[in-house]
Design an enzyme around this catalytic site. Sequence first.
Site, PDB file in Angstrom:
ATOM      1  N   LYS A  82       0.779  -1.236   0.000  1.00  0.00           N
ATOM      2  CA  LYS A  82       0.000   0.000   0.000  1.00  0.00           C
ATOM      3  C   LYS A  82       0.816   1.294   0.000  1.00  0.00           C
ATOM      4  O   LYS A  82       0.368   2.309  -0.537  1.00  0.00           O
ATOM      5  CB  LYS A  82      -0.954  -0.017   1.191  1.00  0.00           C
ATOM      6  CG  LYS A  82      -2.140  -0.949   0.976  1.00  0.00           C
ATOM      7  CD  LYS A  82      -3.293  -0.183   0.409  1.00  0.00           C
ATOM      8  CE  LYS A  82      -4.392  -1.072  -0.095  1.00  0.00           C
ATOM      9  NZ  LYS A  82      -5.545  -0.317  -0.580  1.00  0.00           N
ATOM     10  N   ASP A 129      -8.508  -0.255   6.158  1.00  0.00           N
ATOM     11  CA  ASP A 129      -8.597  -1.498   6.929  1.00  0.00           C
ATOM     12  C   ASP A 129      -7.312  -1.720   7.714  1.00  0.00           C
ATOM     13  O   ASP A 129      -7.207  -2.649   8.495  1.00  0.00           O
ATOM     14  CB  ASP A 129      -8.785  -2.670   5.961  1.00  0.00           C
ATOM     15  CG  ASP A 129      -7.595  -2.788   5.044  1.00  0.00           C
ATOM     16  OD1 ASP A 129      -6.607  -3.442   5.432  1.00  0.00           O
ATOM     17  OD2 ASP A 129      -7.601  -2.192   3.965  1.00  0.00           O
TER      18      ASP A 129
HETATM   19  C1  LIG Z   1      -3.495  -6.499   1.398  1.00  0.00           C
HETATM   20  C2  LIG Z   1      -4.461  -5.892   0.474  1.00  0.00           C
HETATM   21  N1  LIG Z   1      -4.655  -6.470  -0.714  1.00  0.00           N
HETATM   22  C3  LIG Z   1      -5.522  -5.960  -1.601  1.00  0.00           C
HETATM   23  C4  LIG Z   1      -6.253  -4.830  -1.314  1.00  0.00           C
HETATM   24  C5  LIG Z   1      -7.263  -4.344  -2.310  1.00  0.00           C
HETATM   25  O1  LIG Z   1      -7.007  -3.080  -2.814  1.00  0.00           O
HETATM   26  P1  LIG Z   1      -8.217  -2.210  -3.408  1.00  0.00           P
HETATM   27  O2  LIG Z   1      -9.042  -1.750  -2.257  1.00  0.00           O
HETATM   28  O3  LIG Z   1      -7.554  -1.141  -4.151  1.00  0.00           O
HETATM   29  O4  LIG Z   1      -8.997  -3.114  -4.281  1.00  0.00           O
HETATM   30  C6  LIG Z   1      -6.084  -4.207  -0.083  1.00  0.00           C
HETATM   31  C7  LIG Z   1      -6.812  -2.988   0.256  1.00  0.00           C
HETATM   32  O5  LIG Z   1      -6.782  -2.491   1.365  1.00  0.00           O
HETATM   33  C8  LIG Z   1      -5.161  -4.750   0.841  1.00  0.00           C
HETATM   34  O6  LIG Z   1      -4.957  -4.205   2.054  1.00  0.00           O
END
Ligand SMILES: Cc1ncc(COP(=O)(O)O)c(C=O)c1O
Length: 410
Positions: A82, A129
């Site tokens: 992120k 989150d």
């Molecule tokens: C570990 C992880 N993978 C995937 C995602 C998905 O990203 P997006 O919300 O852009 O679809 C998130 C989003 O918080 C995440 O924390």
Amino acid sequence: MCKNKLSGIKMIYRSNREEVKRSKFPSFLTIDKLEEVKSFHKTMNNYKKTPLVNLNSLAKELGLRSILVKDESKRGGLNSFKVLGSSYAIAKLICKRLNLRLKDVNFNYLKSEEVKNKTGEITFVTCSDGNHGRGVAWTAREIGQKAVVYLPKGTARRRVEAIIELGAKAIVTDLNYDDTVRYAVKIAQENNWEIVQDTAWEGYTEIPIWIMQGYAAMAYEALEQIEEMGIKKPTHMFIQAGVGAMAGAVLGFCVNYFNGKHPITTVIEPVNAACMFRSAEINDGKPHGVIGGLETIMAGLACGEPILYGWEILRDFSDAFSMCPDYVTARGMRILANPLENDEKVISGESGAVGTGFISLIMQRKELTEIKEKLALNQNSTVILFSTEGATDPVNYRSVVWDGKYNIPY
Ligand SMILES: Cc1ncc(COP(=O)(O)O)c(C=O)c1O
């Protein structure tokens, strides 16, 4: 629509390769744009490419040519991809305020007293989150500014602590993700704080686009690593989606990189937060949300409202939309934690491992033969997966990996 006895798994396959030729490629995710992002990331003190792990023995076991896993648990000490988005967006924001071009400055300059004196004190605020909030908190701390992070109800303790350790304020609300976003925006507006949100709405588009450009750097790294490994272009890609910013960014960049001949792409979401799936099912071209508590162990994917820019890319260029129950990602976590023969271990959290769990079930379970055939997965397939986080909730990680919580239905 493919249904099966492994309860809860569904897929909509709608190969649209003819339409792809007519769709406009996403202009904010070109190789040129990503060169700027890449140059910026390289100036960050914690920047290092994350490994692309080649799981040869797993591929052999599942009847595939190769399985490549991008291991984002190793991203700059922050345990998820992120920060690629938050750091780039905050840097662009500061450059905009100071009328600078990002390519003329580096991260060290943005960290300087000179910049801080010019911008004055800034409070960055976001809803997350946990992972995006950690990226925002880290970037704010690096440049000597403040961050406030709102988290949805039920957020795991460790995810909250990781944000506080970076000097930010973390507030867990009593709301789900989408309502927490609205709440964070309201507070930010009241306090004149700067919102750094990884989803977009009317009038708020610039920052989410910068965030998506930052995320696309993960795909760029992976494609460069594939070339360095002398491996042929991936034939298949599985990308998990929450609001769809990451999946849209990865796919949008691949569309440009491969000039429309990108890998066969399946989007994966948790059953209770499958807004892309629902939008594909309704099939009127528009994004549609889902409501409810969005319950899933895949906390990073527990989002009910798609980001428009991500949805448009997934709508125009992906080949399949799928939804998976929690036992799918739990299986993926266990597989990656227990490598076969000489394969490397990957510590993958709930939102990172769903692609691995899904591909393992598709290749091994008779009930999913239809999906395997539709996607043309076989011994000639090279599959790329993005393990987007490590064990960001170590308590649940151990319940899954040690105690076998969320086992698959037999
Ligand atoms: C570990 C992880 N993978 C995937 C995602 C998905 O990203 P997006 O919300 O852009 O679809 C998130 C989003 O918080 C995440 O924390």
